[in-house]
Design an enzyme around this catalytic site. Structure first.
Site, PDB file in Angstrom:
ATOM      1  N   HIS A   1       0.655  -1.090   0.349  1.00  0.00           N
ATOM      2  CA  HIS A   1      -0.267  -0.105  -0.139  1.00  0.00           C
ATOM      3  C   HIS A   1       1.008   1.465   0.138  1.00  0.00           C
ATOM      4  O   HIS A   1       1.839   1.013   0.471  1.00  0.00           O
ATOM      5  CB  HIS A   1      -0.822   0.288   1.668  1.00  0.00           C
ATOM      6  CG  HIS A   1      -2.069  -0.814   1.749  1.00  0.00           C
ATOM      7  ND1 HIS A   1      -1.655  -2.335   2.087  1.00  0.00           N
ATOM      8  CD2 HIS A   1      -3.159  -1.390   1.122  1.00  0.00           C
ATOM      9  CE1 HIS A   1      -2.478  -3.136   2.485  1.00  0.00           C
ATOM     10  NE2 HIS A   1      -4.030  -2.516   1.943  1.00  0.00           N
TER      11      HIS A   1
ATOM     12  N   ASP B   1       2.321   1.787   3.542  1.00  0.00           N
ATOM     13  CA  ASP B   1       3.328   1.019   4.456  1.00  0.00           C
ATOM     14  C   ASP B   1       4.953   1.435   3.662  1.00  0.00           C
ATOM     15  O   ASP B   1       5.362   1.076   5.114  1.00  0.00           O
ATOM     16  CB  ASP B   1       3.037  -0.568   3.041  1.00  0.00           C
ATOM     17  CG  ASP B   1       1.747  -0.898   2.895  1.00  0.00           C
ATOM     18  OD1 ASP B   1       1.316  -0.903   4.229  1.00  0.00           O
ATOM     19  OD2 ASP B   1       1.909  -1.718   2.286  1.00  0.00           O
TER      20      ASP B   1
ATOM     21  N   ASP C   1      -5.260 -14.032  -2.753  1.00  0.00           N
ATOM     22  CA  ASP C   1      -3.781 -13.271  -1.390  1.00  0.00           C
ATOM     23  C   ASP C   1      -4.229 -14.600  -0.449  1.00  0.00           C
ATOM     24  O   ASP C   1      -5.318 -15.001   0.019  1.00  0.00           O
ATOM     25  CB  ASP C   1      -4.607 -12.079  -0.347  1.00  0.00           C
ATOM     26  CG  ASP C   1      -4.458 -10.643  -0.912  1.00  0.00           C
ATOM     27  OD1 ASP C   1      -3.176 -10.719  -1.949  1.00  0.00           O
ATOM     28  OD2 ASP C   1      -4.748  -9.624   0.015  1.00  0.00           O
TER      29      ASP C   1
ATOM     30  N   HIS D   1     -11.145 -14.117   3.911  1.00  0.00           N
ATOM     31  CA  HIS D   1     -12.217 -13.546   3.818  1.00  0.00           C
ATOM     32  C   HIS D   1     -12.923 -14.599   3.143  1.00  0.00           C
ATOM     33  O   HIS D   1     -14.098 -13.859   3.129  1.00  0.00           O
ATOM     34  CB  HIS D   1     -12.220 -12.324   2.222  1.00  0.00           C
ATOM     35  CG  HIS D   1     -10.924 -11.262   2.854  1.00  0.00           C
ATOM     36  ND1 HIS D   1     -10.176  -9.924   1.835  1.00  0.00           N
ATOM     37  CD2 HIS D   1     -10.075 -10.541   4.025  1.00  0.00           C
ATOM     38  CE1 HIS D   1      -9.238  -9.428   2.835  1.00  0.00           C
ATOM     39  NE2 HIS D   1      -9.223  -9.580   3.392  1.00  0.00           N
TER      40      HIS D   1
ATOM     41  N   GLU E   1     -10.433  -6.898  -4.347  1.00  0.00           N
ATOM     42  CA  GLU E   1     -10.712  -7.534  -3.410  1.00  0.00           C
ATOM     43  C   GLU E   1     -11.761  -8.014  -2.831  1.00  0.00           C
ATOM     44  O   GLU E   1     -12.145  -6.982  -1.626  1.00  0.00           O
ATOM     45  CB  GLU E   1      -9.073  -7.500  -2.430  1.00  0.00           C
ATOM     46  CG  GLU E   1      -9.230  -8.479  -1.400  1.00  0.00           C
ATOM     47  CD  GLU E   1      -7.470  -8.144  -0.527  1.00  0.00           C
ATOM     48  OE1 GLU E   1      -6.433  -8.167  -1.688  1.00  0.00           O
ATOM     49  OE2 GLU E   1      -7.392  -8.377   0.681  1.00  0.00           O
TER      50      GLU E   1
HETATM   51  C1  XUL Z   1      -7.379  -6.845   4.333  1.00  0.00           C
HETATM   52  C2  XUL Z   1      -6.392  -6.926   3.115  1.00  0.00           C
HETATM   53  C3  XUL Z   1      -5.609  -6.071   2.875  1.00  0.00           C
HETATM   54  C4  XUL Z   1      -6.218  -5.943   1.074  1.00  0.00           C
HETATM   55  C5  XUL Z   1      -5.173  -4.857   0.094  1.00  0.00           C
HETATM   56  O1  XUL Z   1      -8.179  -7.510   4.540  1.00  0.00           O
HETATM   57  O2  XUL Z   1      -6.816  -7.533   2.573  1.00  0.00           O
HETATM   58  O3  XUL Z   1      -4.566  -6.249   3.233  1.00  0.00           O
HETATM   59  O4  XUL Z   1      -5.135  -7.162   0.671  1.00  0.00           O
HETATM   60  O5  XUL Z   1      -5.221  -3.775   0.469  1.00  0.00           O
HETATM   61 CO    CO Z   2      -5.693  -9.441   1.107  1.00  0.00          CO
END
Ligand code: XUL
Ligand code: CO
Length: 438
Positions: free
Chosen positions: A102, A105, A297, A272, A233
């Site tokens: 990000h 970051d 992810d 998620h 996402e």
């Molecule tokens: C939050 C998450 C984030 C995204 C990027 O749950 O997964 O870190 O991957 O913003």
């Molecule tokens: Co994520």
């Protein structure tokens, strides 16, 4: 190594499955060819900046346990440069091909957005050099539109148009940086694009705002000639009570509603998917079915806590089912496997950070190998093919083509009035078959 943070740790290399010492890849063998492709090119592993270098080890009941030297008091840009040095040392130590970040970051916020952007761009200059020196590539960049209090009521879905505009300006810079660094994708995770209570929320208006925002992102991508994929996402909740990008199905409906289904794909996160009440493989299979699969992810949630715990993925049977879906869909194109994973709060040593990535890379590699073996064996795929084989008969294919009416089907059934015979779904046989490969 120059920063001293990883002193005493050797570069991590493939040591083979029989090695006794867990420090070393036992299964992640980047040059091993699996289904005609190098393992590294299949998995496209990426280290995320936020969990590895920005998270201090806090939880709701206590603060920093890690005490990293680049998080100590001092000049924030100095710290950001030290953090970049540590990050690239770790990418090389682990021999990982990609990273993700990000904007917030990598560099501290300034007093104005212009100052914040300048900070981000200055660190991106350093990245550009380090990437050229090391060959490490950027899987994706993104903007943090959720940490600062200005975003407490959302970014694109904020009731205040000034915040919408601010978010657009921040995303523009994050996209510029991602393009400059040759990012393969650009990600949008709507951390605060949702609501806490409908009593203060105009849901329809917020969805329209989000649709317009995403359209502007896509327009800007085309204007600038960015070749990467735009990814959303999905996540159902946390931090907001309800998030608009709830899961893959919801995101697809949203993309359709705003005419973006051919422009935007999804970055699916294991944790998620679990929060949304799905399995990871369900979300992957659905994204493939809808033609919007982009990237992953990788992590795992604790199945008891109901929180987004972002643990390193270590469960090989689960990973096998996930990569089975990914491989069946043709694998990654611009996407990859991003470790959106963090070590536990008690894992305070540099060695823990390295071991988390080694262990998970090995589990992922074993998942990939099992999935490839499942595909090569062919029995699972063959069973499904046989199960639907009736649909290839011309009279049945015609139904789906739209050539047959409801009355015509009724006539066909009544011509014989035979009772259709149910056939076994053979779930236990198929599950036992999977166990032969994991
Ligand atoms: C939050 C998450 C984030 C995204 C990027 O749950 O997964 O870190 O991957 O913003
Ligand atoms: Co994520």
């Amino acid at each position: 190594m120059a920063t001293g943070f990883f002193d005493g740790l050797e570069p991590v290399r493939f040591v083979g499955p029989d090695a006794k010492d867990p420090y070393g890849y036992r299964f992640y063998d980047k040059d091993r060819v699996v289904l005609g492709k190098r393992m590294e090119d299949h998995l496209r592993l990426a280290i995320c900046y936020w969990h590895s270098f920005c998270w201090p080890g806090g939880d709701p009941f206590g603060g920093d346990t890690f005490q990293r030297k680049w998080m100590a008091a001092g000049d924030p840009m100095e710290q950001a440069r030290l953090k970049a040095d540590v990050a690239f040392e770790m990418f090389q130590l682990l021999d990982m091909p990609f990273f993700t970040f990000h904007d917030r970051d990598i560099a501290p916020e300034g007093a104005t957005l212009a100052e914040s952007n300048a900070n981000v761009n200055a660190i991106a200059d350093i990245f550009e050099k380090k990437m050229a020196e090391t060959g490490v590539k950027l899987l994706w960049g993104t903007a943090n539109l959720f940490s600062n209090r200005r975003f407490m009521s959302g970014a694109a879905t904020n009731p205040d148009p000034e915040i919408f505009a601010y978010s657009a300006a921040q995303v523009k810079n994050a996209m510029d940086v991602t393009k400059r660094l040759g990012g393969a994708n650009y990600v949008l995770w709507g951390g605060r694009e949702g609501y806490e209570t409908l009593l203060n929320t105009d849901l329809k208006r917020e969805l329209d705002q989000l649709g317009r925002f995403l359209s502007m992102v896509v327009e800007y991508k085309h204007k600038t000639g960015f070749k990467g994929t735009i990814l959303i996402e999905p996540k159902p909740q946390e931090p907001t009570k309800h998030q608009y990008d709830y899961d893959v199905a919801t995101v697809f409906g949203f993309l359709k509603a705003y005419g973006l289904e051919n422009e935007v794909k999804v970055n699916i996160e294991q944790g998620h998917a679990i929060l949304a009440g799905h399995s990871f493989e369900h979300e992957l299979a659905l994204a493939n079915a809808l033609g919007i699969f982009g990237s992953v992810d990788m992590n795992r949630n604790d199945y008891q806590s109901g929180w987004d715990t972002d643990q390193f993925a270590m469960n090989v049977p689960e990973l096998a089912l996930a990569y089975y879906e990914i491989l069946k869909g043709g694998g990654f194109t611009t996407g990859g496997t991003n470790f959106d994973s963090k070590i536990r709060r008690q894992s305070i040593d540099a060695a823990d950070l390295i071991q988390g990535h080694i262990g998970s890379a090995d589990a992922i590699a074993r998942g990939l190998l099992a999935a490839a073996a499942m595909i090569e064996d062919g029995r699972l795929g063959g069973f499904v093919e046989d199960r639907y084989a009736g649909w290839s008969k011309p009279e049945n294919a015609a139904i789906l083509k739209g050539d047959v009416s409801l009355e015509a089907l009724a006539d066909r059934v009544h011509a014989t009035d035979l009772e259709p015979q149910p056939k076994s779904g053979r779930q236990e046989y198929l599950e036992s078959l999977v166990n032969l490969f994991v």
